[in-house]
Design a protein around this motif. Structure first.
Motif, mmCIF file in Angstrom:
data_model
loop_
_atom_site.group_PDB
_atom_site.id
_atom_site.type_symbol
_atom_site.label_atom_id
_atom_site.label_comp_id
_atom_site.label_asym_id
_atom_site.label_seq_id
_atom_site.Cartn_x
_atom_site.Cartn_y
_atom_site.Cartn_z
ATOM 1 N N ALA A 370 94.649 98.098 21.217
ATOM 2 C CA ALA A 370 93.631 99.146 21.293
ATOM 3 C C ALA A 370 93.140 99.539 19.908
ATOM 4 N N LYS A 371 91.910 100.040 19.863
ATOM 5 C CA LYS A 371 91.285 100.492 18.629
ATOM 6 C C LYS A 371 90.916 101.967 18.763
ATOM 7 N N PHE A 372 91.156 102.744 17.696
ATOM 8 C CA PHE A 372 90.770 104.149 17.661
ATOM 9 C C PHE A 372 89.745 104.333 16.547
ATOM 10 N N ASP A 373 88.574 104.840 16.909
ATOM 11 C CA ASP A 373 87.456 104.965 15.973
ATOM 12 C C ASP A 373 87.229 106.436 15.630
ATOM 13 N N MET A 374 87.453 106.767 14.366
ATOM 14 C CA MET A 374 87.169 108.128 13.899
ATOM 15 C C MET A 374 86.234 108.067 12.702
ATOM 16 N N SER A 375 85.295 107.123 12.753
ATOM 17 C CA SER A 375 84.423 106.845 11.617
ATOM 18 C C SER A 375 83.240 107.790 11.512
ATOM 19 N N SER A 376 82.988 108.601 12.546
ATOM 20 C CA SER A 376 81.829 109.487 12.463
ATOM 21 C C SER A 376 82.125 110.817 13.151
#
Length: 376
Positions: A370-376
């Protein structure tokens, strides 16, 4: 260098080494059997003593893990077959005061132990820096540079059990197997040194240097593993099966709900148990979990949060986490232990020591990544 005719390993009838002793050809035999030299020694010892050694069939990493577990439990870990040979030959390789490397070459059946001493030190250093043992579900030892990856094309619907009435046939599940090629890369260094200088060096000095070589191999291995978790192994449908996006506003921001979302990101029946991220992002993760507010979980008494690992290198993009169910996610494909130019070293023909290994990673089950995206 002159080698004494007497041989401490083969002249003792009570010791498990046969009268033919050990020779450099055992390295080739180990390669043919898809095992390391140490693994072959364990097999020889077991056959000679007609009982399985404590480490029979174990890879180097498995041996190290078992010994560490025994020490943590207050138990004394038995010597490996390789360590028994060193002890029998009276070669001191650990501690502040060790024998010079020349001690390996005093006898005709102990010179063969030196290449494995090198490989052992490199491998130990490799494990000390690598996240591979933590994140892979299995290690597959192969004997060639190309590996046919086998995976099951099945689905949850096909695996489900259903109630069957009297005289009804059981529902049929068809599992098809697909072939995907994985090509192993070679990684290593050639360490140049004169035979005279090498023979005069103390074993602990050489071991410490080889440990650093292994350290770098472990770093490079982990970089490649994480790259495969992110980008797949080159075959279709092997990139992360789940992506979650942070609800908190601002790059790198994490709120408490995000920690729960990430901890439960994988679909049932998978359970994320480990993840990796950059230091700055992990600091925010820790701060959110242990900030002392009413949302702080303290020691995670509910046991729902995966174990975080810091990997502050460019392969891990800032503001992203990558998590796995380590039981299923990735497969480590390798030729076994670290390889050295054993025959040249034993015969004192080499101008240096070639240290190398071949490996690659395959995604065993994309649904366990799984991937967790907190880029924005």
């Amino acid at each position: 260098m002159f080698k004494h005719r007497s041989a401490p390993l083969r002249n003792d009838e009570n010791f498990w080494v046969s009268k033919d002793g050990l020779d450099v050809g055992l390295y080739k035999e180990a390669d043919r059997k898809g095992m390391s030299f140490s693994m072959l020694l364990e097999a020889i010892k077991s056959e000679k003593q007609q009982q399985a050694s404590p480490y029979l069939g174990m890879t180097k990493s498995e041996v190290i893990e078992q010994k560490q577990a025994m020490r943590r439990a207050g138990q004394i870990a038995p010597l490996t077959a390789f360590e028994e040979c060193l002890a029998k030959a009276g070669i001191q390789v650990a501690g502040k005061y060790t024998d010079p490397v020349s001690k390996f070459f005093e006898y005709s059946d102990t010179d063969v132990l030196f290449p494995e001493f090198i490989a052992d030190k490199v491998y130990t250093g490799m494990l000390s820096a690598s996240l591979v043992p933590e994140f892979v579900s299995m290690e597959t030892v192969v004997s060639s540079k190309t590996f046919q990856k086998l995976y099951l094309d099945d689905s949850e619907v096909e695996r489900e059990l259903r109630e069957v009435g009297d005289l009804e046939d059981l529902p049929e599940t068809k599992i098809s197997v697909g072939d995907k090629s994985v090509h192993l890369g070679m990684y290593g260094r050639y360490i140049k040194t004169s035979k005279l200088d090498l023979n005069q060096m103390r074993a602990n000095v050489v071991g410490n240097f080889m440990d650093k070589i292994g350290l770098q191999i472990g770093i490079d291995q982990t970089d490649l593993l994480i790259y495969r978790l992110i980008n797949g192994d080159g075959n279709a449908n092997t990139t992360p099966g789940t992506t979650k996006t942070a609800s908190a506003s601002g790059a790198g921001a994490i709120d408490f709900e995000d920690t729960i979302t990430w901890a439960t990101a994988l679909p049932t029946p998978y359970k994320m148990d480990k993840f990796v991220g950059r230091k700055a992002n992990l600091v925010k993760w820790y701060n959110r979990l242990y900030d002392g507010t009413t949302t702080s979980v303290g020691n995670d008494f509910m046991g729902i949060f995966p174990k975080p690992f810091e990997w502050d290198r460019s392969v891990v993009t800032s503001n992203y986490f990558w998590g796995v169910d380590s039981r299923y996610a990735a497969e480590f494909i390798t030729i076994g232990g670290v390889q050295v130019n054993a025959e040249d070293i034993v015969r004192q023909l080499a101008k240096g020591i070639a240290v190398y290994t071949l490996y690659e990673f395959a995604i065993a089950d994309k649904n366990a990544v799984a991937k967790f995206d907190m880029s924005s």
